[in-house]
Design an enzyme around this catalytic site. Structure first.
Site, short mmCIF file in Angstrom:
data_model
loop_
_atom_site.label_atom_id
_atom_site.label_comp_id
_atom_site.label_asym_id
_atom_site.label_seq_id
_atom_site.Cartn_x
_atom_site.Cartn_y
_atom_site.Cartn_z
N ASN A 95 52.69 86.12 23.96
CA ASN A 95 51.33 86.20 24.13
C ASN A 95 50.96 86.01 25.78
O ASN A 95 51.49 85.02 26.23
CB ASN A 95 50.66 85.48 23.28
CG ASN A 95 49.41 85.43 23.42
OD1 ASN A 95 48.76 86.13 24.08
ND2 ASN A 95 48.69 84.20 22.96
N GLY A 96 50.68 86.94 26.39
CA GLY A 96 50.10 86.92 27.85
C GLY A 96 50.46 87.94 28.49
O GLY A 96 50.94 89.01 28.11
N LYS A 472 20.12 91.66 24.71
CA LYS A 472 20.51 90.60 24.01
C LYS A 472 19.65 89.81 23.14
O LYS A 472 20.01 89.63 22.00
CB LYS A 472 21.27 89.59 25.15
CG LYS A 472 22.70 89.03 24.77
CD LYS A 472 23.91 89.96 24.86
CE LYS A 472 23.77 91.16 24.44
NZ LYS A 472 25.01 91.99 24.47
N GLU A 475 18.58 92.17 20.38
CA GLU A 475 19.41 92.54 19.25
C GLU A 475 20.08 91.43 18.39
O GLU A 475 20.22 91.78 17.11
CB GLU A 475 20.68 93.36 19.72
CG GLU A 475 21.54 92.55 20.63
CD GLU A 475 22.68 93.32 21.20
OE1 GLU A 475 22.85 94.61 20.79
OE2 GLU A 475 23.45 93.10 22.03
N HIS A 491 1.44 99.10 36.04
CA HIS A 491 1.27 100.29 35.72
C HIS A 491 1.43 100.52 34.02
O HIS A 491 1.59 101.47 33.54
CB HIS A 491 2.36 101.41 36.48
CG HIS A 491 1.98 101.19 37.96
ND1 HIS A 491 0.78 101.71 38.43
CD2 HIS A 491 2.98 100.80 38.92
CE1 HIS A 491 1.07 101.43 39.88
NE2 HIS A 491 2.17 100.90 40.24
N LYS A 590 29.47 97.20 15.61
CA LYS A 590 30.30 96.81 16.98
C LYS A 590 30.84 98.16 17.70
O LYS A 590 30.79 98.18 18.80
CB LYS A 590 31.67 95.92 16.40
CG LYS A 590 32.53 95.37 17.66
CD LYS A 590 31.86 94.28 18.37
CE LYS A 590 32.35 94.11 19.69
NZ LYS A 590 31.35 93.21 20.44
C1 G6P Z 1 27.13 99.19 20.20
C2 G6P Z 1 27.50 97.63 20.38
C3 G6P Z 1 26.80 97.48 21.64
C4 G6P Z 1 27.75 98.23 22.53
C5 G6P Z 1 27.70 99.49 22.36
C6 G6P Z 1 28.53 100.57 23.25
O1 G6P Z 1 25.92 99.71 20.07
O2 G6P Z 1 26.39 97.20 19.16
O3 G6P Z 1 27.23 95.91 21.95
O4 G6P Z 1 27.51 97.97 24.09
O5 G6P Z 1 27.72 100.03 21.08
O6 G6P Z 1 29.91 100.16 22.72
P1 G6P Z 1 31.32 100.49 23.66
O7 G6P Z 1 32.42 99.90 22.68
O8 G6P Z 1 31.36 101.90 24.08
O9 G6P Z 1 31.02 99.56 24.83
#
Ligand code: G6P
Length: 595
Positions: A95-96, A472, A475, A491, A590
């Site tokens: 690992n590394g 951030k 969400e 504006h 994700k």
């Molecule tokens: C989703 C995730 C975000 C991410 C975006 C793009 O909306 O919740 O955290 O920035 O997708 O994903 P990617 O894998 O293309 O960076």
């Protein structure tokens, strides 16, 4: 990130290793393998998920073995590149990253070794074998080999002459020894052993581990060391989070290391490797991404444009349908943590069809964008579990900073001296990241968590940083936050600034600091609660702030990374105070692989 499990004992090693590897799945991987003893050490490997490996190992029995889940770094996620690797008498998992593997490989090739994989790991197996063939003293051989390795590693090592012992060592990659009843383990992390024992020893750099029916830890002079046996009291889930309450917090705390991993490969081999890309043929760059990747692109735009190259940044779901203004002198950069986001991938395919050069900035090795782009830079952030990205965005910005330097230098906007001046700061920067992570933010978080509206203002690069901070907070805590270019607020919705409404203001760009400060005074005059994030060179005895976070002024490439940290941590703390499901915010995924 790769996972290692090793076993020696009176039960079936293959089953224990398999179950250990399953508990390390959260670390992320794209292939897996196992070595076990059946008259000799044998290896079985499979691409993809662990059930592919499981199908191949049914019915095997052995009292010793090592297993590995591989998160590809050197070479694609194929069976050949999967671990373990065997060369001569040595079978190893790793690992590394061994940074000098290429020069070691050349040396070993000249000694007659041939290699089946593209990995740095197989090179280390050959190195051990070569030394062992010269002097069959295993501890000395491991120690001699270690002296030649540059990089990070945890190794599990089997040698044909030791069918009852397993050896291990580490540097900058985690490794523990698990102590059970008539069985002992090595592992990357505690979850791998918890089904069998909660007793473990932490391995330090410089030590060599030998597990058989006994556990022996040797110091650098091969004397046996007494080590403290620790007891893990938590459950499996808390073990996976490494003691942090949430993956998001764990991942923020990984940022000093992520910075090292993502930038070192470019810095290690001097300027040529950093400046290896020739940008002189390009007259403009389009950057495309979604969510935080798009925001990283905006930060990249400011950094790259400061060296005279025009950059446009687009949201991928828009870019894929709009008219292209690219030509043969354009470069399109696709940023994606997962490398699988449907809209970003569609943009890549669209521009490739027109014959435009493409560059991926991707975290997941072997993902679609990484495979299909003309070239790819891996950000090396490791697997990110929390849905809201932190460390991957951080690594994207770090890589874009290096790209800006490469572009500046190739356009002669940046002299070698200026470049070296900037790069000098990289080696100590992880400590500065750590320092800013350890600032106290809870007073600010406590003072804003029960508001339903929040503003973020800044100009130019500071506005781009606000966009990510705002996303951030929004969400993970569901506070309706809004980011504005500081000069545009009047504006727009300055009417929403009322008594006590939290306004985050970012001031790091000295070319525009005075203008932003005037805007901050405007919101203060309307009663806002001002939380100022400012670099120390621009700080003063201001009378318009309620809270102030002063970050070190390192340089224009690295300062944006420091702004990111308080914005991430405050979002985390606020979400926690609001009792939100931090790692899995509602309705978000994700990786968004549909349009
Ligand atoms: C989703 C995730 C975000 C991410 C975006 C793009 O909306 O919740 O955290 O920035 O997708 O994903 P990617 O894998 O293309 O960076």
């Amino acid at each position: 990130m790769c996972g290692i499990v090793g076993y020696v004992g009176n039960k079936n090693a293959v089953n224990s290793i398999m179950s250990g590897l399953k508990s390390l799945e959260y670390r992320g991987y794209d292939s897996a393998g196992i070595a076990y003893y059946d008259k000799e050490f044998k290896i079985i490997k499979a691409e993809g998920k662990l059930n592919n490996l499981e199908k191949k190992i049914n019915g095997l029995n052995s009292n010793i073995g090592i297993g590995h889940t591989r998160w590809a770094t050197h070479g694609k996620p194929t069976v050949e590149n999967a671990h373990p690797h065997k060369v001569g008498k040595f079978t190893i998992v790793h690992n590394g990253i061994i940074e000098n593997y290429d020069s070691l490989r050349k040396l070993l090739v000249s000694d007659g070794y041939t290699f089946k994989s593209e990995t740095d790991t197989e090179v280390v197996a050959a190195l051990l074998d070569k030394f062992y063939s010269e002097k069959a003293d295993i501890l000395k051989v491991i120690s001699e080999a270690r002296k030649l390795l540059i990089g990070s590693y945890a190794f599990g090592i089997l040698c044909d002459d030791y069918k009852d012992s397993l050896f291990a060592l580490r540097k900058d990659s985690p490794l523990i020894v698990g102590i059970g009843e008539n069985e002992n383990f090595i592992a990357s992390d505690v979850p791998a052993i918890l089904k069998y024992t909660n007793k473990y020893i932490l391995i330090d750099e410089g030590e060599i581990v030998e597990i058989s029916n006994k556990v022996k830890i040797y110091d650098e002079y091969f004397n046996i060391k007494e080590k403290e046996i620790l007891t893990f009291d938590g459950d499996l889930e808390s073990a996976e989070k490494g003691g942090y309450e949430h993956f998001m917090l764990k991942e923020i705390h990984e940022e000093p290391n992520v910075f090292k991993n993502s930038t070192i490969p470019f810095l290690k081999f001097g300027l040529e490797s950093l400046l290896s890309r020739d940008f002189s043929k390009y007259t403009s760059i389009d950057i495309v991404g979604c969510g935080s990747a798009y925001h990283a692109g905006l930060v990249g735009k400011s950094l790259i444009e400061s060296y005279g190259m025009r950059v446009n940044v687009y949201v991928a779901s828009e870019y894929r349908y709009q008219k292209l203004f690219t030509n043969k002198n354009s470069l399109v950069i696709l940023i994606s943590q997962s490398g699988e986001t449907a809209d970003t991938l569609a943009c890549l395919r669209k521009v490739k069809e027109k014959g435009i050069d493409t560059l991926g900035i991707v975290n997941v090795v072997g993902s679609s964008i990484a495979r299909e782009a003309d070239s790819t830079i891996y950000i090396k952030a490791g697997p990110e579990i929390s849905v809201a990205t932190t460390k991957a965005y951080f690594a994207q910005v770090a890589i874009l900073g290096l790209l800006a330097l490469n572009i500046g230098y190739s356009r002669e906007e940046l002299s070698e001296n200026q470049l070296e001046e900037i790069l000098k700061k990289y080696s100590t920067f992880p400590e500065i990241i750590e320092q800013v992570i350890n600032y106290e933010y809870s007073e600010i978080s406590n003072s804003i968590y029960n508001y339903e509206t929040c503003f973020f203002i800044g100009r130019l690069i500071d506005y781009s940083l606000c966009l990510e901070g705002c996303l951030k907070l929004k969400e993970i805590s569901y506070i309706n936050s809004i980011a504005y270019p500081a000069g545009e607020l009047k504006h727009g919705t300055i009417s929403l600034i009322e008594d006590d409404i939290p306004v985050f203001a970012v001031v790091t760009d000295k070319t525009i600091a005075d203008k932003t400060i005037s805007n901050i005074k405007e919101v203060k005059a309307r009663g806002a609660k001002v939380i100022l994030i400012i670099t120390e060179d621009l700080d003063d005895d201001f009378d318009f702030t309620d809270y102030k976070i002063v970050i070190p002024n390192v340089n224009k490439i690295l300062n944006p990374l420091l702004v990111t940290i308080p914005l991430q941590i405050i979002s985390y703390e606020v979400a926690k105070l609001r009792k939100c499901d931090i790692d899995k915010p509602k309705n978000l995924a994700k990786s968004v692989t549909v349009e």
